[in-house]
Design a protein around this motif. Structure first.
Motif, PDB file in Angstrom:
ATOM      1  N   CYS A 314      -7.438  -6.012  10.456  1.00 29.49           N
ATOM      2  CA  CYS A 314      -8.318  -4.548   9.649  1.00 29.49           C
ATOM      3  C   CYS A 314      -7.642  -4.586   8.997  1.00 29.49           C
ATOM      4  O   CYS A 314      -6.493  -4.908   8.231  1.00 29.49           O
ATOM      5  CB  CYS A 314      -7.811  -3.839  10.684  1.00 29.49           C
ATOM      6  N   CYS A 318     -12.614  -0.996   4.549  1.00 26.83           N
ATOM      7  CA  CYS A 318     -13.754  -0.734   5.659  1.00 26.83           C
ATOM      8  C   CYS A 318     -14.030  -1.933   7.183  1.00 26.83           C
ATOM      9  O   CYS A 318     -15.901  -1.470   7.222  1.00 26.83           O
ATOM     10  CB  CYS A 318     -14.825   0.274   5.581  1.00 26.83           C
ATOM     11  N   LEU A 337     -17.366   0.007   9.704  1.00 26.12           N
ATOM     12  CA  LEU A 337     -17.205   1.088  10.359  1.00 26.12           C
ATOM     13  C   LEU A 337     -17.165   2.000   9.373  1.00 26.12           C
ATOM     14  O   LEU A 337     -17.531   2.032   8.014  1.00 26.12           O
ATOM     15  CB  LEU A 337     -15.500   1.534  10.726  1.00 26.12           C
ATOM     16  N   PRO A 347     -10.296   1.742   8.135  1.00 29.79           N
ATOM     17  CA  PRO A 347      -9.789   1.774   9.888  1.00 29.79           C
ATOM     18  C   PRO A 347      -7.390   1.914   9.215  1.00 29.79           C
ATOM     19  O   PRO A 347      -7.442   1.801   8.527  1.00 29.79           O
ATOM     20  CB  PRO A 347      -9.912   0.679   9.807  1.00 29.79           C
ATOM     21  N   ALA A 350      -6.111  -1.789  14.793  1.00 33.70           N
ATOM     22  CA  ALA A 350      -6.850  -2.342  15.756  1.00 33.70           C
ATOM     23  C   ALA A 350      -5.859  -2.844  16.683  1.00 33.70           C
ATOM     24  O   ALA A 350      -5.372  -3.239  15.810  1.00 33.70           O
ATOM     25  CB  ALA A 350      -8.203  -2.944  15.146  1.00 33.70           C
ATOM     26  N   VAL A 361     -10.456   0.845  18.308  1.00 33.25           N
ATOM     27  CA  VAL A 361     -10.112   0.806  16.043  1.00 33.25           C
ATOM     28  C   VAL A 361     -10.678   1.957  16.014  1.00 33.25           C
ATOM     29  O   VAL A 361     -10.125   3.328  17.066  1.00 33.25           O
ATOM     30  CB  VAL A 361     -11.152   0.508  15.488  1.00 33.25           C
ATOM     31  N   SER A 362      -8.825   2.599  14.840  1.00 31.28           N
ATOM     32  CA  SER A 362      -9.137   4.207  14.424  1.00 31.28           C
ATOM     33  C   SER A 362      -9.293   4.967  13.015  1.00 31.28           C
ATOM     34  O   SER A 362      -8.677   3.111  12.683  1.00 31.28           O
ATOM     35  CB  SER A 362      -7.052   4.716  14.889  1.00 31.28           C
ATOM     36  N   THR A 363      -9.631   4.972  12.706  1.00 36.56           N
ATOM     37  CA  THR A 363      -9.773   5.589  12.104  1.00 36.56           C
ATOM     38  C   THR A 363      -9.614   6.510  11.076  1.00 36.56           C
ATOM     39  O   THR A 363      -8.914   7.316  11.949  1.00 36.56           O
ATOM     40  CB  THR A 363     -11.743   5.659  11.834  1.00 36.56           C
TER      41      THR A 363
END
Length: 670
Positions: A314, A318, A337, A347, A350, A361-363
């Motif tokens: 990641c 994006c 994303l 992100p 991931a 996944v965290s954004t």
């Protein structure tokens, strides 16, 4: 059918008719009081129940059955059996039989020892009681008494029971105390560099440790080969001028995945040589699915849990991309994303779950999203848009062994426990956990009874924080020194904790009782003694063994290009800078000139002679004096006696002064 009651047991009825030709009823049975053969009457019903004898059984043995005795019909009801009671009697019977066998064996051993003149069993009165004493049935405690008699040393039952109870209480207390399960009693320190240790990885076997830092270096540590000096055996720079973000070993331990600040991830072999490098995408293409790779810096990279050739990255463009090592030309899948407003969002982390069926996944907007591994990737299957504070970086995600619980370490100084079966709200939340570094990890303990994370602050010392998995109550805080905790790792096989600090040190915590191998191997090794000249034999001291290795006999060997350039750089003649070319108005004052200027000057001399600057102007004019006297055709009209002066005619309309626009303009040139 014939029913016999003489022996006290009731046999099964043997019928001479087929089973299908008779009715079988379950209920009451009419039988005579004495043993009588029943007539084979098809109309007589047969059933299953309990039969009880009337009269004394011993009397019936001596008396012969009378055929002419009157038949009395007595109704017998079915009897209910207690299964638990029957099983208890069966266990007691089996225990008694085992006890009898053990008693006979011990008596035989005692007789043999008396014959041979020594005791085959020897127990000490101060011996510790067996921790499995509670599992021994009450009937089997007699065997311990027999062994004590053979050794002629008896121990009172009250004392043994008291000691066993105290030991069992201590064992239960140790199991209930979570501090006893933390491997932090001992530590060793590995010096990586002077900058932040930003990546850590241990191979599945726990033999090698790899660390990465912001000084662009990746160092390899071998616990089996290290001594008490704790030195690394190899240092490489996989990506020049890019800090290392994440490092991870493959499931088989033969490959290392490295993600740095560049847009290209690299796969190294176990010794640090590059085997694969991701392609870089085209930054001028708007659609990220049309590019062959990332176009911005990476955040992290992880291996697939089941397929050793697949991995995921990641980046700040994006996107999350899946790669196959066998296909090096382009990525396999691209996940774009989007944030709450539908725009692109970057992100921060991931990972795969344990069976690699889901991608978490965290954004940057604080959301958590879960995608199925096989797609579709248009929208996430599960999402929580307010998992953490918007604008903060969620530094780590971690799944439990069951695959349903997930930890998230947020940049808002919190750590949350989620259940993906009920993803609307977090199950537990822990606050006031400082997180000033974007890579701070969180881990489950090997038995998943505790949760570990680190605290990173700008000024001060960081700590290792241990929380209870069930309640998230703080169990223990362990300071690591005058530095922040940037990366943590809890290896499940070694049961050792590795911490990467902000001062460039790597600390390995372990316990001699709870940990296995790893740091225990090198901590106990002494340093290798360096051989000095005094330790050599007398005949080998101060003597030249290889005279042809001296500089005067040494031959010039072929040097590599890098060493040859370094040697030429130290040479004052080869490294002298050439003269600069002459430019501008002061070019004639310079010592030299350029090649183009020299060529043009020679051409001018060949075609037009020497320039005017090198000749006297008076001598040039005197060359034409004789020609003017002989043929004054061009000069006589201007300077002869017949020459007339022409003046301007002045009229009334002629202005006294010329307008400013008519005035001559003078240009001065240097």
């Amino acid at each position: 059918a014939v029913v016999s009651t003489q022996s006290g047991h009731y046999g099964r009825g043997h019928s001479t008719h087929k089973m299908g030709s008779r009715k079988i009823n379950f209920g009451k049975i009419n039988l005579p009081s004495n043993d009588v053969k029943c007539n084979n009457d098809e109309s007589a019903p047969s059933g299953f129940g309990t039969l009880e004898k009337t009269g004394n059984q011993d009397d019936n043995k001596n008396q012969s059955p009378s055929i002419d005795a009157p038949k009395k019909n007595i109704q017998k009801h079915a009897k209910s059996y207690d299964v638990d009671e029957m099983m208890a009697k069966f266990r007691e019977k089996m225990e008694n039989s085992k006890l009898d066998d053990l008693k006979t064996k011990t008596e035989a051993n005692v007789d043999m020892s008396s014959i041979m003149g020594f005791s085959s069993f020897h127990t000490s009165s101060k011996a510790k009681p067996n921790p499995k004493a509670e599992r021994i049935p009450p009937k089997q405690k007699l065997s311990t008494e027999i062994l004590d008699k053979t050794s002629k040393k008896s121990v009172s039952n009250d004392e043994s029971v008291a000691e066993s109870d105290s030991d069992s209480d201590e064992e239960e207390g140790d199991e209930d105390n979570p501090l006893k399960s933390l491997p932090i009693s001992h530590e060793i320190t590995l010096q990586h560099s002077q900058k932040v240790v930003s990546a850590l990885a241990l191979d599945p076997a726990g033999a090698r440790l790899v660390s990465g830092s912001h000084d662009y270096d990746v160092k390899f540590w071998d616990f089996n080969a290290m001594d008490s000096r704790f030195g690394s055996f190899r240092t490489i720079q996989p990506m020049e001028c890019y800090p290392i973000r994440s490092i991870e070993y493959s499931t088989t331990g033969d490959c290392i995945l490295v993600a740095s600040g560049s847009a290209q991830a690299q796969v190294l072999n176990r010794d640090g040589s590059q085997t694969y490098e991701c392609k870089k995408g085209d930054q001028y293409i708007v659609d990220m699915t049309k590019t062959k790779g990332h176009i911005a810096s990476l955040y992290n990279a992880v291996w697939h849990k089941k397929d050793r050739n697949m991995f995921m990255t990641c980046a700040a463009d994006c996107t999350v991309r899946l790669w196959d090592v066998n296909d090096i030309m382009t990525q396999k899948t691209v996940i774009k994303l989007k944030g709450r407003d539908g725009k692109k969002i970057s992100p921060t982390h991931a990972i795969f779950n344990n069976d690699s069926s889901m991608i978490a996944v965290s954004t940057m907007d604080g959301a958590l999203s879960l995608f199925p591994y096989k797609g579709p990737f248009i929208r996430p299957k599960l999402t929580h848009k307010t998992a953490h504070m918007p604008g903060t970086e969620t530094s780590c995600l971690k799944f439990s062994c069951d695959g349903f619980r997930m930890l998230s370490r947020g940049g808002d100084d919190t750590m949350k426990l989620w259940d993906i079966r009920a993803f609307k709200e977090p199950v537990l939340v822990a606050e006031n956990l400082e997180n000033a570094y974007m890579g701070t990890d969180c881990w489950f303990s090997p038995d998943e009874k505790l949760v570990m994370t680190g605290t990173s602050i700008k000024q001060g010392s960081g700590e290792l924080v241990f929380l209870d998995t069930v309640t998230f109550a703080e169990v223990y805080r362990y300071p690591v020194g005058e530095s922040s905790v940037c990366r943590v790792l809890w290896h499940p096989k070694l049961n050792q904790i590795v911490v990467g600090c902000s001062n460039g040190r790597v600390k390995v915590y372990y316990s001699p009782e709870l940990s296995f191998r790893g740091a225990k191997l090198c901590a106990a090794k002494p340093r290798r003694r360096q051989v000095k000249n005094n330790d050599l034999p007398v005949g080998l001291q101060e003597k030249v063994i290889t005279p042809y290795s001296l500089p005067m006999y040494r031959e010039n060997k072929h040097l590599f290009a890098k060493r040859r350039r370094e040697r030429d750089r130290r040479d004052p003649i080869k490294s002298s800078a050439p003269d600069k070319p002459a430019y501008g108005l002061d070019a004639h004052k310079t010592k030299g000139c350029s090649m183009s200027a020299y060529v043009s000057k020679q051409l001018a001399l060949d075609n037009h002679g020497p320039p005017a600057q090198e000749e006297d102007p008076r001598e040039v004019l005197l060359r034409y004096a004789d020609a003017c006297e002989k043929d004054p055709y061009w000069v006589a009209p201007a300077y002869g006696p017949d020459s007339k002066n022409v003046y301007q005619k002045v009229t009334e309309d002629t202005p006294d002064e010329e307008p400013p626009s008519k005035k001559p303009m003078y240009f001065y040139q240097k």
